[in-house]
Design a protein around this motif. Structure first.
Motif, short mmCIF file in Angstrom:
data_model
loop_
_atom_site.label_atom_id
_atom_site.label_comp_id
_atom_site.label_asym_id
_atom_site.label_seq_id
_atom_site.Cartn_x
_atom_site.Cartn_y
_atom_site.Cartn_z
N LYS A 134 0.84 -1.20 0.00
CA LYS A 134 0.00 0.00 0.00
C LYS A 134 0.87 1.25 0.00
O LYS A 134 1.83 1.32 0.76
CB LYS A 134 -0.88 0.05 1.24
N MET A 149 -3.59 0.75 -3.29
CA MET A 149 -3.14 -0.62 -3.00
C MET A 149 -2.85 -1.36 -4.29
O MET A 149 -3.44 -1.04 -5.31
CB MET A 149 -4.23 -1.39 -2.25
N ASN A 150 -1.96 -2.35 -4.21
CA ASN A 150 -1.74 -3.18 -5.40
C ASN A 150 -3.00 -4.01 -5.66
O ASN A 150 -3.75 -4.32 -4.74
CB ASN A 150 -0.51 -4.09 -5.22
N ASP A 151 -3.24 -4.30 -6.92
CA ASP A 151 -4.47 -5.00 -7.27
C ASP A 151 -4.26 -6.50 -7.40
O ASP A 151 -3.30 -6.94 -7.99
CB ASP A 151 -5.02 -4.48 -8.59
N LYS A 152 -5.17 -7.21 -6.85
CA LYS A 152 -5.39 -8.65 -7.13
C LYS A 152 -4.25 -9.60 -6.78
O LYS A 152 -4.47 -10.67 -6.27
CB LYS A 152 -5.74 -8.83 -8.61
N CYS A 153 -2.99 -9.24 -7.10
CA CYS A 153 -1.93 -10.24 -7.06
C CYS A 153 -0.97 -9.97 -5.91
O CYS A 153 -0.71 -8.83 -5.54
CB CYS A 153 -1.20 -10.18 -8.39
N GLU B 295 -10.03 0.39 -10.04
CA GLU B 295 -10.27 -0.33 -11.28
C GLU B 295 -11.35 -1.38 -11.01
O GLU B 295 -11.36 -1.99 -9.94
CB GLU B 295 -8.98 -1.02 -11.70
N ASN B 302 -13.87 -9.70 -6.49
CA ASN B 302 -12.92 -9.22 -5.48
C ASN B 302 -13.60 -8.30 -4.47
O ASN B 302 -13.08 -7.25 -4.13
CB ASN B 302 -11.74 -8.52 -6.15
N GLN B 305 -11.49 -7.26 -1.51
CA GLN B 305 -10.47 -6.26 -1.78
C GLN B 305 -11.08 -4.87 -1.96
O GLN B 305 -10.51 -3.88 -1.52
CB GLN B 305 -9.68 -6.65 -3.03
N ARG B 309 -10.75 -1.24 0.66
CA ARG B 309 -10.52 0.11 0.14
C ARG B 309 -11.70 1.02 0.52
O ARG B 309 -11.51 2.18 0.89
CB ARG B 309 -10.36 0.05 -1.38
#
Lengths: 295, 323
Positions: A134, A149-153, B295, B302, B305, B309
């Motif tokens: 983050k 934040m970084n996405d998904k992975c 996105e 998700n 996730q 946020r």
């Protein structure tokens, strides 16, 4: 051949008690528990001062991890769970802290924790955790003003580094130093997906690369990835890194080089406790509010 | 939507997942009740849906049409848009029945009544204690776009009467606004509202697009009236010379609805709303609003996730951390 296979990824769990605080009775006692995907921390404050903490791996059961971490932090202090006047849970497992009064996201908590660890000048925080990363911007009081934040992975996070440590047979605590033992900085590994990166690393080893070169290439790739996140959020020179990867010089120095900044020093704190520390600090405000309401 | 793997055989995973989702529903039979399909080329992606839809048309007599939409607002574009509407009208007439000026004017009046009622619905969200959630409001506007407008108007009138008698919503922690790529997922809004946020308005194709001024009734040339009204709306990121108007619309709406934080969702691979960031991000922050850019994909796989946020964004607004 009964020799036990060494787990290179296994970082040292730790606990600490402040030797300068013995008379905690009758004072304000708050706590924070940060259950992350990979590690769990419990922090106890007495009148806002760091009294004790523990830092251990997260197990498969979040409530149990919280109980274990807090029991270890309390160990030998004479304090019990009943003495905690307000506790905040944070991290991915924040809703699973059985003894928490409230839960708050790790983004908010890390900003408050970093404000304490690095001082009020810190504006940009990079939290490099076990399975996410983050970029946080905050004000002089540690209040979040923006985040990303970084996405998904989970690529480019602590878990990826653990996988590489195991693959190469290098203790995780040595990765930083050894990644600088190269004559020339190699190109970063191209794939950041941990699974593909492991395949790429194996191929590099077969082609004759030394472990040090591979570590340098992996640390650089990780640094490049998180720098993109920092750039997309708000980057200021008063910059600090929290989380487990903050202990890895190989990544930290390369981030500093790419961004043209020097990360602030953690003033003696363990960078992994930032989230739990922030939670325990916020717990002081919450306790005051609760008391003001007559609770 | 939970799965678009069939549509992925026809449309690349690097395409817009909203468009892929539409084609998935064509393939899986969800849209079998439809007798026709009209795609617009507001962006490139619906054109690919049109190509595939036409190629695999399930019934020979189904209507399938590509409608071309201008990307600038000026006199030439207005003329072209008017002509496109006339071409569409003729295509519908060849397929079904004559569309007379009287019928068009009658339909415009019904649609304008929908607009008036939806403005009333949005007005219920303006005060400190709103009467409808963002999730509920999106469900209603989606219904307005998928059923007969005259029936919808009756139902919405009844709903408004009922809603005014409700207990107002007072336990929210942050007033939010949704902007960005098409969002037809009330569940997505619910993720934020479950965390203490409350969407009080939006600039979204499936939300506030009906709030804009009524379509003018041009007795002599109703199509020209439709063209003028529709093309002037600063509602879509595709309009190359209305970027500042779109930005101003968002900021004015945020002010009118007392918004504290803007949730800007960009569909993955959406060029238009991706690029719009250049015009919007700083302007939104400079207006003192908190901004969360996310996105999104049509498949909400998700939710956890997004949830973290959302929760952190609500906390950020609540603690007054915005610049």
């Amino acid at each position: 051949m009964n020799e036990e296979r060494k787990e290179y990824w296994r970082w040292a769990e730790s606990r600490w008690t402040n030797p300068e605080i013995s008379d905690w009775q009758g004072r304000t006692i708050t706590a924070g528990v940060d259950i992350g995907s990979t590690s769990t921390q419990a922090v106890i404050l007495v009148d806002g001062e760091l009294f004790a903490y523990s830092n251990m791996r997260t197990g498969s059961d979040s409530p149990e991890s919280a109980n274990h971490a807090m029991a270890w932090a309390l160990e030998g202090t004479g304090m019990t769970l009943d003495d905690l006047q307000y506790t905040i849970g944070t991290g991915y497992g924040r809703v699973n802290v059985p003894f928490a009064d409230k839960c708050i996201t790790e983004i908010t908590c890390h900003a408050r924790g970093a404000n304490r660890i690095y001082g009020p000048s810190v504006r940009t925080i990079l939290d490099m955790g076990g399975q996410d990363c983050k970029a946080i911007h905050c004000d002089e009081r540690g209040r979040v003003t923006s985040f990303m934040m970084n996405d998904k992975c989970a690529a480019g996070t602590g878990r990826g580094m653990e996988a590489i440590a195991n693959l190469l047979g290098v203790d995780i605590g040595e990765i930083g130093d050894r990644s600088f033992q190269v004559e020339e900085e190699p190109k970063p590994v191209s794939s950041m997906c941990v699974v593909f990166a492991k395949a790429e690393v194996a191929a590099l080893m077969r082609s004759g690369w030394s472990k040090e070169m591979v570590l340098a290439a992996y640390c650089r790739a990780m640094a490049i990835r998180v720098c993109k996140l920092l750039t997309r959020n708000k980057m200021e020179p008063d910059f600090a890194i929290t989380g487990g990867i903050a202990k890895n010089k190989g990544v930290v120095k390369r981030i500093e080089e790419i961004m043209g900044v020097t990360a602030l020093e953690p003033q003696g704190y363990d960078t992994q406790i930032a989230g739990a520390l922030g939670a325990a600090i916020i717990a002081i405000d919450m306790l005051k509010k609760k008391r003001a309401r007559g609770g | 939507m939970v799965n678009d793997s069939n549509a992925e055989s026809y449309l690349s995973p690097f395409s817009c997942s909203f468009c892929r989702g539409c084609f998935e529903h064509f393939l899986d039979g969800t849209y079998d009740f439809l007798n026709g399909f009209i795609a617009s080329d507001g962006c490139l992606q619906p054109q690919r849906v049109y190509d595939n839809w036409k190629n695999y048309l399930k019934r020979e007599d189904d209507f399938c049409y590509q409608f071309n939409t201008p990307r600038v607002y000026d006199e030439a574009a207005l003329g072209m848009y008017r002509q496109e509407l006339a071409d569409l009208k003729h295509a519908v007439e060849r397929w079904a029945n004559y569309v007379t000026n009287d019928k068009l004017i009658e339909a415009i009046k019904v649609y304008n009544e929908t607009r008036r009622l939806l403005r009333e619905l949005y007005a219920l969200r303006k005060g400190d204690a709103p009467l409808v959630t963002g999730e509920e409001c999106l469900r209603i506007t989606l219904a307005s776009m998928s059923m007969r407008k005259d029936t919808f108007n009756e139902l919405l009138s009844a709903f408004l009467e009922e809603a005014r008698q409700r207990e107002p919503i007072t336990d929210y922690r942050a007033r939010l606004m949704l902007i960005g790529s098409s969002c037809d997922s009330p569940e997505y809004l619910k993720i934020f509202e479950d965390k203490g946020g409350l969407f009080v308005t939006d600039v979204n194709c499936y939300g506030s697009r009906y709030l804009y001024d009524d379509v003018e009734i041009d007795e002599k040339d109703p199509l020209a009236g439709i063209a003028r009204s529709y093309l002037a709306r600063p509602v879509c990121g595709r309009m190359c010379n209305l970027h500042h108007e779109l930005r101003d619309t968002i900021l004015e709406m945020a002010k009118e609805y007392n918004v504290e934080g803007v949730v800007y969702t960009k569909m993955k691979n959406c060029d238009m709303w991706g690029g719009e960031s250049f015009f919007l991000d700083d302007a939104i922050r400079d207006a003192g609003l908190s901004l969360l850019i996310l996105e999104r994909e049509e498949i909400t796989a998700n939710a956890g996730q997004v949830g973290i946020r959302a929760e952190a964004f609500v906390e950020m607004i609540e603690t007054g951390g915005a610049d």
